[in-house]
Design an enzyme around this catalytic site. Structure first.
Site, PDB file in Angstrom:
ATOM      1  N   GLN A 117      -4.097  -4.651 -10.656  1.00  0.00           N
ATOM      2  CA  GLN A 117      -5.425  -4.476 -10.067  1.00  0.00           C
ATOM      3  C   GLN A 117      -6.066  -3.164 -10.520  1.00  0.00           C
ATOM      4  O   GLN A 117      -7.272  -3.112 -10.795  1.00  0.00           O
ATOM      5  CB  GLN A 117      -5.330  -4.523  -8.536  1.00  0.00           C
ATOM      6  CG  GLN A 117      -6.703  -4.414  -7.878  1.00  0.00           C
ATOM      7  CD  GLN A 117      -6.655  -4.613  -6.379  1.00  0.00           C
ATOM      8  OE1 GLN A 117      -5.785  -5.299  -5.867  1.00  0.00           O
ATOM      9  NE2 GLN A 117      -7.596  -4.007  -5.672  1.00  0.00           N
ATOM     10  N   HIS A 145      -2.530  -9.783  -2.648  1.00  0.00           N
ATOM     11  CA  HIS A 145      -1.494 -10.033  -3.655  1.00  0.00           C
ATOM     12  C   HIS A 145      -0.415 -10.934  -3.076  1.00  0.00           C
ATOM     13  O   HIS A 145       0.230 -10.567  -2.084  1.00  0.00           O
ATOM     14  CB  HIS A 145      -0.864  -8.703  -4.095  1.00  0.00           C
ATOM     15  CG  HIS A 145      -1.799  -7.856  -4.896  1.00  0.00           C
ATOM     16  ND1 HIS A 145      -1.572  -7.568  -6.219  1.00  0.00           N
ATOM     17  CD2 HIS A 145      -2.972  -7.263  -4.569  1.00  0.00           C
ATOM     18  CE1 HIS A 145      -2.566  -6.805  -6.677  1.00  0.00           C
ATOM     19  NE2 HIS A 145      -3.426  -6.612  -5.688  1.00  0.00           N
TER      20      HIS A 145
END
Ligand code: ZN
Length: 185
Positions: A117, A145
Site C-alpha cells: 500500500q 488487508h
C-alpha cells in the site's frame, strides 16, 4: 509477459503441497482458472500510467483537482492476498490537467500488480508529478488487508491509511488542510 503455463504448474504444486488431490473434479480446472485470473488482476505489470496521462488539457485556473473515492482492488505482495479500498488523488495543476477518468486509470495500473500500500500511494503521486508536471500532488489511500483480517491478528474492518505529498503540498499545512476538508475529514 505473464507465463500462463508456469502459473498453472505453480498452482498445481501449491495444491499438492497442501496434500490436495489435484485431479479431483473441483480442482481440475483450478490451475487454468487462476492463470487466467492472474492475467487480469496483474495486468498492470504490463502497463504504464503514461498511456493514460499523456493526453492533457490546458487550463488557466490552477485550483486543486481532487478525485476522491476511487475504489480499487490490489494484491499484497507479502501474502498474495487482496487488499482493497479507496484512493483519493489530488494535484494542483500548472497549466495542464488530465481527464478525470485517467486518474482512476492510473490507480488501476499500479493496483493491478503485486503491491504494498505504501508503494502504491507513492507511485500514483510520482506518476502525476512526472506526467502532468503539476505544482504538487497528494494521494491518500485507505484499505482493508485480507492478510490482516483473515489470518494473524484478525481485525476485520481495520483500515490501513497511507498518504504522500509531493511538490507544493509538502510542508504546506494550509494545502494539506484543504485536501482533508475537501475529503470531508
Ligand atoms: Zn499481506
Amino acid at each position: 509477459m505473464i507465463d500462463r503455463e508456469k502459473i498453472e504448474a505453480g498452482v498445481r504444486l501449491l495444491l499438492e503441497g497442501m496434500g490436495e488431490d489435484v485431479n479431483r473434479e473441483g480442482l481440475l480446472e483450478t490451475p487454468k482458472r487462476i492463470a487466467r485470473m492472474y492475467e487480469e488482476i496483474f495486468a498492470g505489470l504490463e502497463q504504464t500510467p503514461k498511456e493514460h496521462l499523456s493526453k492533457t488539457f490546458s487550463v488557466t485556473d490552477n485550483g486543486m483537482v481532487l478525485e476522491k473515492d476511487i475504489v480499487f482492488y490490489s494484491t499484497c505482495e507479502h501474502h498474495l492476498l487482496p487488499f482493497y479500498g479507496k484512493a483519493h488523488v489530488a494535484y494542483i495543476p500548472d497549466g495542464k490537467v488530465a481527464g478525470l477518468s485517467k486518474l482512476a486509470r492510473t490507480v488501476e495500473v499500479y493496483a493491478r500488480r503485486p503491491q504494498l500500500q505504501e508503494r502504491l500511494t507513492a507511485q500514483i503521486a510520482d506518476a502525476l508529478m512526472e506526467c502532468l508536471k503539476p505544482a504538487g500532488a497528494m494521494v491518500m489511500i485507505e484499505a482493508e488487508h485480507m492478510c490482516m483480517t483473515m489470518r494473524g491478528v484478525k481485525k476485520p474492518g481495520s483500515q490501513t491509511v497511507t498518504y504522500v505529498t509531493r511538490g507544493c503540498f509538502t510542508d504546506n499545512e494550509k494545502l494539506q488542510a484543504d485536501f482533508w476538508r475537501m475529503l470531508g475529514r
